[in-house]
Design a protein around this motif. Structure first.
Motif, short mmCIF file in Angstrom:
data_model
loop_
_atom_site.label_atom_id
_atom_site.label_comp_id
_atom_site.label_asym_id
_atom_site.label_seq_id
_atom_site.Cartn_x
_atom_site.Cartn_y
_atom_site.Cartn_z
N PHE A 118 48.89 56.82 39.68
CA PHE A 118 47.42 56.91 39.60
C PHE A 118 47.30 56.35 38.17
O PHE A 118 47.33 57.20 37.46
N ALA A 119 46.28 55.85 38.27
CA ALA A 119 45.55 55.32 37.17
C ALA A 119 44.07 56.21 36.47
O ALA A 119 43.80 56.94 37.73
N SER A 120 44.01 56.78 35.56
CA SER A 120 42.88 57.45 35.56
C SER A 120 42.69 57.06 33.63
O SER A 120 43.62 56.50 33.03
N PRO A 121 41.47 56.83 33.54
CA PRO A 121 40.88 57.01 32.12
C PRO A 121 40.75 58.38 31.18
O PRO A 121 40.09 57.68 29.85
N ILE A 122 41.71 58.57 31.94
CA ILE A 122 41.81 59.81 30.94
C ILE A 122 42.97 60.96 30.11
O ILE A 122 43.82 59.07 30.55
N ALA A 123 42.85 60.88 29.16
CA ALA A 123 44.44 60.41 28.04
C ALA A 123 44.90 61.03 28.50
O ALA A 123 44.77 62.36 29.11
N PRO A 124 46.56 60.67 28.66
CA PRO A 124 47.87 61.41 28.69
C PRO A 124 47.97 62.79 28.97
O PRO A 124 47.95 63.71 29.76
N GLY A 125 47.63 63.19 27.53
CA GLY A 125 47.64 64.66 27.37
C GLY A 125 46.43 65.79 27.21
O GLY A 125 46.88 67.14 27.72
N ARG A 126 45.18 65.19 28.07
CA ARG A 126 44.28 65.86 28.72
C ARG A 126 44.75 66.08 29.89
O ARG A 126 44.45 66.92 30.70
N LEU A 127 44.66 65.22 30.37
CA LEU A 127 45.21 65.14 31.94
C LEU A 127 46.02 66.45 32.41
O LEU A 127 46.63 66.97 33.46
N PHE A 128 47.40 65.69 31.60
CA PHE A 128 48.55 66.92 31.85
C PHE A 128 48.06 68.33 31.93
O PHE A 128 48.67 69.20 32.08
N ASN A 129 47.70 68.79 29.99
CA ASN A 129 46.90 69.59 30.00
C ASN A 129 46.43 70.62 31.29
O ASN A 129 47.01 71.48 31.38
N ALA A 130 45.24 69.78 31.74
CA ALA A 130 44.13 70.27 31.82
C ALA A 130 45.40 70.68 34.15
O ALA A 130 45.62 71.34 34.61
N LEU A 131 46.25 69.84 34.64
CA LEU A 131 47.22 68.99 35.71
C LEU A 131 48.35 70.36 35.82
O LEU A 131 48.53 71.17 37.04
N SER A 152 46.30 74.49 35.33
CA SER A 152 46.61 74.37 37.03
C SER A 152 46.44 75.86 37.77
O SER A 152 45.14 76.12 38.64
N ASN A 153 46.99 76.81 37.25
CA ASN A 153 46.44 78.13 38.46
C ASN A 153 44.97 78.62 37.81
O ASN A 153 44.70 79.77 38.77
N THR A 154 44.43 78.35 36.79
CA THR A 154 42.46 78.29 36.77
C THR A 154 42.10 77.69 36.74
O THR A 154 40.94 78.23 37.83
N LEU A 155 42.41 76.49 36.74
CA LEU A 155 41.62 75.45 36.85
C LEU A 155 41.51 74.96 38.13
O LEU A 155 40.11 75.11 38.87
N LEU A 156 42.48 74.69 39.20
CA LEU A 156 42.08 74.51 40.22
C LEU A 156 41.64 75.96 41.40
O LEU A 156 40.27 75.22 41.81
N PRO A 157 41.76 77.04 41.28
CA PRO A 157 40.83 77.37 42.07
C PRO A 157 38.88 77.44 41.85
O PRO A 157 38.05 77.62 42.23
#
Length: 160
Positions: free
Chosen positions: A10-23, A27-32
């Motif tokens: 998947f290509a994303s315009p988001i910087a890798p560190g930000r996407l890694f931290n969120a996803l 993820s346990n707090t962000l996904l719900p």
């Protein structure tokens, strides 16, 4: 028991560190929060979120599934990689023993990233998995990535 391997990017315009931290890391707090219609909560049953931890994703009543359990096999914050396995839950059905995931976030030339994901479907003895079943899982994963990506685009300071 057979193993079916699938690779996707998947290509994303988001910087890798930000996407890694969120996803991966949050993820346990962000996904719900972002998918309340599908995900009721994510519980850590064992560990601190690092290698050896067991997490259970509990789905809402409107979902086709009740829960899945993931075992975190490896998290490398410096290399932005994660390995985990879906080890239990009705999403596996009787056809799969587990699904192993290997995820890596790499920088792209445009300031965003490429997320590379390898999935190994470990098929239970006497069963086979159909391509459309794998395709449905791939689309679900891509959908989750896109929801988090949209959140990060709308919230440029989140996970910065």
């Amino acid at each position: 028991m057979g193993v079916t391997k699938i690779n996707q990017e998947f290509a994303s315009p988001i910087a890798p560190g930000r996407l890694f931290n969120a996803l991966i890391l949050d993820s346990n707090t962000l996904l719900p929060k972002l998918l309340p219609q599908s995900i009721k909560n994510v519980e850590t049953l064992q560990g601190d979120g690092g290698a050896g931890s067991i997490e259970q994703v509990n789905f809402t009543e409107s979902s086709h599934f009740k829960y899945v359990k993931h075992r975190i096999d490896e998290v490398n914050k410096e290399k932005l990689t994660c390995k985990y396995s879906m080890i239990e839950g009705d999403a596996l059905g009787d056809k799969l023993d587990r699904i192993a995931y290997d995820i890596k976030f790499e920088s792209s030339n445009d300031g965003g990233c490429v997320c590379k994901m390898s999935s190994e479907y470990h098929v239970a003895e006497g069963h086979e998995i159909k391509e459309e079943e794998i395709r449905a899982g791939k689309e679900s994963a891509k959908g989750i990535y896109k929801v988090i990506e949209a959140y990060l685009l709308q919230n440029p300071h989140a996970y910065a």
